[in-house]
Design an enzyme around this catalytic site. Structure first.
Site, mmCIF file in Angstrom:
data_model
loop_
_atom_site.group_PDB
_atom_site.id
_atom_site.type_symbol
_atom_site.label_atom_id
_atom_site.label_comp_id
_atom_site.label_asym_id
_atom_site.label_seq_id
_atom_site.Cartn_x
_atom_site.Cartn_y
_atom_site.Cartn_z
ATOM 1 N N ARG A 192 0.864 -1.175 0.000
ATOM 2 C CA ARG A 192 0.000 0.000 0.000
ATOM 3 C C ARG A 192 0.903 1.229 0.000
ATOM 4 O O ARG A 192 1.933 1.254 0.680
ATOM 5 C CB ARG A 192 -0.899 0.026 1.237
ATOM 6 C CG ARG A 192 -1.836 1.227 1.203
ATOM 7 C CD ARG A 192 -2.721 1.329 2.421
ATOM 8 N NE ARG A 192 -3.507 2.553 2.326
ATOM 9 C CZ ARG A 192 -4.027 3.185 3.357
ATOM 10 N NH1 ARG A 192 -3.882 2.707 4.569
ATOM 11 N NH2 ARG A 192 -4.706 4.297 3.164
ATOM 12 N N HIS A 193 0.526 2.237 -0.755
ATOM 13 C CA HIS A 193 1.323 3.460 -0.880
ATOM 14 C C HIS A 193 1.605 4.115 0.474
ATOM 15 O O HIS A 193 0.938 3.841 1.475
ATOM 16 C CB HIS A 193 0.597 4.464 -1.778
ATOM 17 C CG HIS A 193 -0.727 4.907 -1.222
ATOM 18 N ND1 HIS A 193 -0.843 5.862 -0.235
ATOM 19 C CD2 HIS A 193 -1.988 4.503 -1.493
ATOM 20 C CE1 HIS A 193 -2.114 6.042 0.074
ATOM 21 N NE2 HIS A 193 -2.835 5.218 -0.675
ATOM 22 N N ASN A 196 -4.583 11.037 4.129
ATOM 23 C CA ASN A 196 -4.542 9.900 5.057
ATOM 24 C C ASN A 196 -4.443 10.403 6.486
ATOM 25 O O ASN A 196 -5.157 9.950 7.376
ATOM 26 C CB ASN A 196 -3.333 8.998 4.796
ATOM 27 C CG ASN A 196 -3.417 8.171 3.545
ATOM 28 O OD1 ASN A 196 -2.422 8.031 2.846
ATOM 29 N ND2 ASN A 196 -4.568 7.615 3.229
ATOM 30 N N GLN A 252 -9.694 9.104 -0.068
ATOM 31 C CA GLN A 252 -9.077 9.610 -1.291
ATOM 32 C C GLN A 252 -9.694 9.037 -2.550
ATOM 33 O O GLN A 252 -9.910 9.756 -3.518
ATOM 34 C CB GLN A 252 -7.571 9.301 -1.272
ATOM 35 C CG GLN A 252 -6.876 10.071 -0.198
ATOM 36 C CD GLN A 252 -5.455 9.637 0.021
ATOM 37 O OE1 GLN A 252 -4.547 10.419 -0.172
ATOM 38 N NE2 GLN A 252 -5.253 8.406 0.431
ATOM 39 N N ARG A 283 0.362 8.927 -5.610
ATOM 40 C CA ARG A 283 0.787 8.460 -4.284
ATOM 41 C C ARG A 283 1.336 7.039 -4.349
ATOM 42 O O ARG A 283 2.265 6.693 -3.622
ATOM 43 C CB ARG A 283 -0.349 8.582 -3.269
ATOM 44 C CG ARG A 283 -1.615 7.805 -3.578
ATOM 45 C CD ARG A 283 -2.738 8.242 -2.639
ATOM 46 N NE ARG A 283 -3.980 7.513 -2.813
ATOM 47 C CZ ARG A 283 -4.967 7.882 -3.607
ATOM 48 N NH1 ARG A 283 -4.849 8.974 -4.357
ATOM 49 N NH2 ARG A 283 -6.081 7.169 -3.681
ATOM 50 N N GLU A 305 -7.153 2.859 -6.769
ATOM 51 C CA GLU A 305 -8.077 2.704 -5.652
ATOM 52 C C GLU A 305 -9.512 2.709 -6.174
ATOM 53 O O GLU A 305 -9.792 3.176 -7.279
ATOM 54 C CB GLU A 305 -7.872 3.848 -4.654
ATOM 55 C CG GLU A 305 -8.787 3.829 -3.450
ATOM 56 C CD GLU A 305 -8.651 2.570 -2.594
ATOM 57 O OE1 GLU A 305 -9.140 1.511 -3.035
ATOM 58 O OE2 GLU A 305 -8.082 2.652 -1.503
ATOM 59 N N HIS A 344 -3.341 0.519 -3.475
ATOM 60 C CA HIS A 344 -4.130 1.284 -2.506
ATOM 61 C C HIS A 344 -4.853 0.362 -1.529
ATOM 62 O O HIS A 344 -5.175 -0.782 -1.858
ATOM 63 C CB HIS A 344 -5.137 2.154 -3.247
ATOM 64 C CG HIS A 344 -4.502 3.000 -4.296
ATOM 65 N ND1 HIS A 344 -4.052 4.272 -4.054
ATOM 66 C CD2 HIS A 344 -4.201 2.737 -5.601
ATOM 67 C CE1 HIS A 344 -3.510 4.763 -5.156
ATOM 68 N NE2 HIS A 344 -3.590 3.852 -6.110
#
Length: 195
Positions: free
Chosen positions: A7-8, A14, A20, A59, A84, A144
């Site tokens: 995951r980024h 966040n 997002q 991201r 995402e 994501h």
């Protein structure tokens, strides 16, 4: 074949608890540090990745770029299928704001939210293509939280669908037509003693 799922790193949204979705929010300074910490961990481990594939949202892509550069492996062009989930009109809102506006069932009421089926269809399509193109290689995917949690749960029945933390690291092995988890939602590289 091994596939790693990352995951980024953290973004300002966040940190503020804002959802997002597909809004293209950059990493913050902490997110950049997190990506560097995972890159250092991967560099020190015996398991080596042959390439990095990423969502095309910045991201994830910048997280992937930091890792690929540190490991000196190729970064494949960003893939929109690894994005995402679209959260439609709920994007940019905190949980409290979403509940105030639509109630506890906000994810069923707000317009423009991508369904589980739609998200899985594009995710599984990308994964199938990667496994056909690179079946003899170990591929690291940077994507994501909601997307990866659903994909991992689909591939490995019984795997916890717990929330994936920023810069969490999971590994699945594809063998004899089945995916099996070797590591899930690990953030050991973010522990202060390892930074």
């Amino acid at each position: 074949m091994l596939i790693g799922f990352v995951r980024h790193g953290q973004t300002d949204w966040n940190a503020l608890g804002r959802i997002q979705g597909q809004t293209d929010i950059p990493l913050n300074e902490n997110g950049i540090r997190q990506a560097g910490a995972l890159a250092e961990r991967l560099l020190s481990e015996p398991k080596k990745w042959d390439m990095v594939v990423s969502s095309d949202l910045q991201r994830a892509y910048i997280t992937a770029d930091i890792i690929a550069n540190r490991l000196e492996i190729p970064l494949i062009t960003g893939d929109s299928r690894l994005r995402e989930r679209s959260f439609g009109e709920a994007e940019g809102l905190t949980k409290e704001e979403r509940i105030n506006r639509w109630g506890d069932e906000w994810d069923r009421v707000a317009s423009g939210i991508e369904t589980d089926g739609q998200m899985l269809e594009r995710g599984l399509s990308a994964l199938k293509e990667l496994s056909l193109l690179y079946n003899e290689r170990n591929v690291l995917i940077v994507s994501h939280g909601s997307f990866l949690a659903m994909l991992l749960h689909k591939l490995c029945e019984g795997l916890s669908d717990e929330r994936l933390n920023n810069l969490s690291y999971s590994i699945l092995e594809f063998k004899d037509g089945l995916w099996s988890p070797l590591l899930h939602n690990c953030t050991r590289h973010l522990e202060p003693s390892l930074k």
